[in-house]
Design an enzyme around this catalytic site. Structure first.
Site, short mmCIF file in Angstrom:
data_model
loop_
_atom_site.label_atom_id
_atom_site.label_comp_id
_atom_site.label_asym_id
_atom_site.label_seq_id
_atom_site.Cartn_x
_atom_site.Cartn_y
_atom_site.Cartn_z
N ARG A 177 0.79 -1.21 0.00
CA ARG A 177 0.00 0.00 0.00
C ARG A 177 0.83 1.28 0.00
O ARG A 177 0.60 2.19 -0.78
CB ARG A 177 -0.91 0.07 1.25
CG ARG A 177 -2.13 -0.77 1.18
CD ARG A 177 -2.49 -1.25 2.57
NE ARG A 177 -1.48 -2.19 3.01
CZ ARG A 177 -1.55 -3.47 2.74
NH1 ARG A 177 -2.54 -3.97 2.10
NH2 ARG A 177 -0.56 -4.29 3.11
N THR A 178 1.79 1.35 0.91
CA THR A 178 2.53 2.60 1.08
C THR A 178 3.30 2.94 -0.21
O THR A 178 3.24 4.06 -0.71
CB THR A 178 3.49 2.49 2.27
OG1 THR A 178 2.74 2.12 3.42
CG2 THR A 178 4.18 3.81 2.55
N LYS A 199 24.81 -6.64 -2.19
CA LYS A 199 26.27 -6.81 -2.25
C LYS A 199 26.94 -6.15 -1.05
O LYS A 199 28.16 -6.06 -0.97
CB LYS A 199 26.84 -6.17 -3.53
CG LYS A 199 26.31 -6.75 -4.81
CD LYS A 199 26.94 -6.03 -6.01
CE LYS A 199 26.25 -6.42 -7.30
NZ LYS A 199 26.65 -5.50 -8.41
C1 NCD Z 1 1.98 -1.02 8.35
C2 NCD Z 1 3.48 -0.89 8.46
O1 NCD Z 1 4.20 -1.10 7.47
O2 NCD Z 1 3.91 -0.52 9.54
N1 NCD Z 1 1.56 -1.23 7.02
C3 NCD Z 1 1.26 -0.13 6.25
O3 NCD Z 1 2.10 0.68 5.94
N2 NCD Z 1 -0.03 0.05 5.93
C4 NCD Z 1 1.39 -2.00 9.30
C5 NCD Z 1 1.93 -3.40 9.34
O4 NCD Z 1 2.83 -3.78 8.60
O5 NCD Z 1 1.40 -4.16 10.16
#
Ligand code: NCD
Length: 270
Positions: free
Chosen positions: A23-24, A51
């Site tokens: 998502r991010t 590496k």
């Molecule tokens: C979260 C993260 O990466 O901290 N995910 C996200 O960015 N939506 C939550 C998670 O990984 O549990």
């Protein structure tokens, strides 16, 4: 609005992800493109990091390719802060270890604002549930929510409490907070239940993870004692903390929450 589509014209955003992300990373990528910018994607596997190249050298190399901003995700707490000492370019922390995930906190707060209370965050009781120790999203969200008049509840297994430094900061802000081990105690008064995944990758000992992985699971049955107009949030990915059968409940806000991510990231990049 087409007038936004040139905001990042001739700007190059490097998406530097040393840890997994769906998502991010995609939402930053799409956000940059919607604003007319271009992106360079970097992932640790398939790069010179495998590496043994250091984070600092990786950043210097990308900087030489005229990158205007870095979006960094890294397993080390403080990684974004560290590269701020290496480059003068804009840096956005997209998650540093178990420390912080500030852009998630912005989209989470925006979600509360959109979903509840006719556009306000004040007056809400927000209950954070699950892995409050390693879950970086709740650290950033608790800090951000101290800017509003809210009440914070923390519900976690004994070994995964909200860290002392976050508790101290919330305390100093005057925001009421309290810790519990049972969700039932605070569910009826909660306007938001913010569910988190137990962060398996941060456990040194897999046996410890096995002990707590199923501690809290939200089902339609669980929500019977919740308010009619509350919301269930989750930063995703979900493993087993929320039954799929909850998804049809109008209070399940996590997919709408996810969709807000792109807009928040467009606003940040702009
Ligand atoms: C979260 C993260 O990466 O901290 N995910 C996200 O960015 N939506 C939550 C998670 O990984 O549990």
């Amino acid at each position: 609005d087409p007038s936004f589509s040139a905001t990042l014209q001739n700007k190059r955003i490097a998406l530097v992800f040393f840890e997994n992300s769906t998502r991010t990373r995609f939402s930053f990528d799409i956000a940059a493109r919607h604003l007319g910018g271009s992106t360079l994607s970097f992932s640790a596997s398939g790069s010179s990091v495998s590496k043994g190249e250091s984070l600092g050298d990786t950043i210097r190399n990308l900087e030489a390719m005229q990158v205007d901003a870095f979006v960094l995700r890294h397993a080390s707490s403080g990684a974004a802060d560290f590269i701020a000492g290496i480059t003068a370019k804009t840096i956005i922390n997209a998650g540093d270890g178990s420390h912080e995930h500030p852009t998630q906190a912005l989209l989470d707060t925006f979600t509360i604002f959109e979903e509840l209370g006719a556009g306000q965050v004040d007056g809400m009781t927000v209950t954070m549930l699950g892995d409050l120790k390693y879950g970086r999203t709740v650290h950033s969200l608790a800090r951000l929510l101290t800017l509003f008049n809210v009440r914070l509840n923390y519900v976690s297994p004994d070994i995964l409490p909200m860290p002392e430094d976050v508790i101290a900061e919330v305390q100093a802000s005057g925001t009421p907070q309290a810790s519990f081990t049972s969700l039932e105690e605070v569910l009826p008064e909660s306007d938001v239940v913010y569910v988190t995944r137990v962060q398996k990758e941060r456990f040194a000992d897999e046996k410890e993870y096995e002990k707590v992985r199923g501690s809290y699971v939200i089902s339609p049955e669980t929500l019977k004692i919740a308010k009619e107009d509350m919301i269930v949030m989750h930063p995703l990915p979900r493993v087993n903390e929320i039954h799929a059968s909850v998804d049809d409940d109008p209070r399940a806000a996590y997919f709408r929450q996810m969709a807000n991510g792109m807009y928040i990231r467009m606003a940040l990049l702009a």
